[in-house]
Design a protein around this motif. Structure first.
Motif, PDB file in Angstrom:
ATOM      1  N   PRO A 139       2.149  -2.014   7.796  1.00 35.63           N
ATOM      2  CA  PRO A 139       1.643  -1.561   6.503  1.00 35.63           C
ATOM      3  C   PRO A 139       0.116  -1.589   6.460  1.00 35.63           C
ATOM      4  N   LEU A 140      -0.481  -0.537   5.940  1.00 36.48           N
ATOM      5  CA  LEU A 140      -1.930  -0.461   5.782  1.00 36.48           C
ATOM      6  C   LEU A 140      -2.234   0.124   4.405  1.00 36.48           C
ATOM      7  N   ILE A 141      -3.089  -0.546   3.662  1.00 37.37           N
ATOM      8  CA  ILE A 141      -3.460  -0.066   2.334  1.00 37.37           C
ATOM      9  C   ILE A 141      -4.925   0.336   2.324  1.00 37.37           C
ATOM     10  N   CYS A 142      -5.191   1.589   2.087  1.00 41.50           N
ATOM     11  CA  CYS A 142      -6.498   2.167   1.775  1.00 41.50           C
ATOM     12  C   CYS A 142      -7.631   1.719   2.713  1.00 41.50           C
ATOM     13  N   TYR A 143      -8.421   0.748   2.309  1.00 41.77           N
ATOM     14  CA  TYR A 143      -9.600   0.330   3.058  1.00 41.77           C
ATOM     15  C   TYR A 143      -9.251  -0.114   4.471  1.00 41.77           C
ATOM     16  N   GLU A 144      -8.047  -0.659   4.657  1.00 43.67           N
ATOM     17  CA  GLU A 144      -7.625  -1.129   5.977  1.00 43.67           C
ATOM     18  C   GLU A 144      -7.571   0.014   6.992  1.00 43.67           C
ATOM     19  N   LEU A 145      -7.447   1.251   6.503  1.00 40.38           N
ATOM     20  CA  LEU A 145      -7.390   2.407   7.393  1.00 40.38           C
ATOM     21  C   LEU A 145      -8.740   2.712   8.039  1.00 40.38           C
ATOM     22  N   LEU A 146      -9.809   2.140   7.491  1.00 39.91           N
ATOM     23  CA  LEU A 146     -11.139   2.365   8.046  1.00 39.91           C
ATOM     24  C   LEU A 146     -11.530   1.304   9.067  1.00 39.91           C
ATOM     25  N   LEU A 147     -10.703   0.283   9.202  1.00 41.66           N
ATOM     26  CA  LEU A 147     -11.015  -0.865  10.050  1.00 41.66           C
ATOM     27  C   LEU A 147     -10.159  -0.843  11.316  1.00 41.66           C
ATOM     28  N   VAL A 148     -10.463  -1.751  12.238  1.00 43.93           N
ATOM     29  CA  VAL A 148      -9.755  -1.793  13.519  1.00 43.93           C
ATOM     30  C   VAL A 148      -8.712  -2.906  13.557  1.00 43.93           C
TER      31      VAL A 148
END
Length: 378
Positions: free
Chosen positions: A311-320
């Protein structure tokens, strides 16, 4: 070199999967800078161009002037630039390549990785689709090569592979799963979901069910504040069906709130994922009470409809680190959600979508992405 780095960031993070490998030019420009100051300016140009949507997005979110958005944009760049400034070296060869990897690693994991956007490692899914961890290792070696005099070799390889990216294999998607985008208006001062909006979301879900869906992914914040009343409403509306809904919500307690994914069916619902990294400043502000909680390395996977998901929510998609931490547990599906109401006039949602697809392609996973789109984008 500074201008070229800016172009690399702008093209690489334009919101198109096929241009993502252009970000791999940055390590070469950084490595071959004639001095530390130029290396810092090369890094600054790359980061600012890659994150160029931030000033407008921040101004939209806070309802403030562009000056505030620009101030946040510059402030966010300082950490990124400082790391690459300190680790730059005039020594050529593989010693400098190792320094690049160290800098990249520092910007990939907490605490510095909290602002680790625009990492070229994300292009691994475009260049090595389906290779998984071997592809990630190959990408690291490729980026190291880009800091040496052998950089044309990897550059030519990247260009060749990118032209064939459309031929990458597609993972098998679970039958009956559907991700629904929405376009609900909101503001920073009022991000809750009222009764009328709940009913409108329920109508969207029921329309998807009539078309054959049985597992539905809704965007971040789609379910508003998760309470017993909200749970009762959704359980009532799903009564008599085997439909499972995964929707975004917030759970409030005396210390602040969690940004969560909730699984709900006719039997009721419960949070199944608590966001590891909310947006700094606007959501997560540990210096003041009442903000979103950061779970950092907690709950990297969860289960939805008997499938283990990342699971990835919003801002987490910009991180590694959030996605790689989840991949350590061999998930079967990647589920990404976001609430992009504040991104109108930017390419932030497009970048998040490209990132999700790139990671899913690297590990050959089906991916479901549900976003509350900015007005005019749906």
């Amino acid at each position: 070199m500074i201008a070229a780095s800016g172009v690399s960031g702008a093209i690489g993070w334009s919101g198109s999967a096929l241009t993502l490998p252009a970000s791999c030019v940055f390590p070469t420009l950084w490595a071959f800078a004639p001095n530390r100051l130029i290396a810092a300016l090369v890094t600054l140009a790359y980061f600012l161009s890659a994150s160029r949507g931030l000033p407008v997005g921040a101004a939209n979110f806070f309802g403030a002037s562009m000056l505030m958005g620009i101030a946040l944009w510059i402030a966010a760049s300082l950490v990124f630039v400082s790391v690459y400034f300190v680790l730059w070296s005039s020594r050529s060869g593989w010693s400098r390549a190792v320094r690049y990897v160290v800098a990249s690693a520092l910007m990939s994991v907490p605490p510095l990785g909290i602002l680790g956007w625009a990492n070229p490692i994300t292009a691994a899914g475009i260049l090595f689709p389906g290779w998984g961890w071997w592809g990630l290792a190959a990408m690291v070696i490729g980026l190291m090569t880009m800091t040496t005099r052998l950089w044309p070799v990897f550059a030519l390889f990247a260009m060749s592979v990118t032209t064939l990216a459309s031929s990458a294999s597609v993972a098998d998607f679970p039958e009956g799963w559907r991700a629904l985008d929405t376009r609900f208006s909101t503001t920073a001062a009022s991000q809750t979901t009222g009764y009328e909006q709940q009913l409108a979301t329920i109508r969207l879900v029921k329309a998807a069910v009539r078309s054959g869906a049985n597992t539905i992914i809704l965007p971040e914040s789609a379910l508003g504040i998760w309470t017993a009343t909200t749970e009762a409403l959704w359980a009532r509306e799903l009564k008599g069906s085997d439909v499972v809904v995964n929707g975004g919500a917030i759970v409030i307690d005396e210390d602040g709130y969690d940004n969560v994914m909730v699984q709900v069916s006719s039997d009721g619902g419960k949070p199944i994922y608590r966001q590891r990294m909310p947006v700094p400043v606007s959501m997560w502000h540990p210096w003041a009470a009442g903000g979103a909680k950061a779970r950092f390395l907690e709950n990297p996977i969860t289960v939805l409809r008997d499938h283990q998901i990342a699971p990835l929510i919003c801002y987490e998609l910009l991180l590694v680190w959030p996605v790689l931490q989840s991949m350590l547990f061999d998930p079967q599906v990647l589920v990404a959600t976001g609430n992009g109401w504040w991104t109108e006039g930017t390419n932030i949602v497009a970048i998040q979508t490209v990132s999700a697809n790139a990671w899913a392609q690297l590990f050959n996973l089906p991916v479901f992405i549900a976003v509350n789109q900015p007005r005019g984008e749906l």
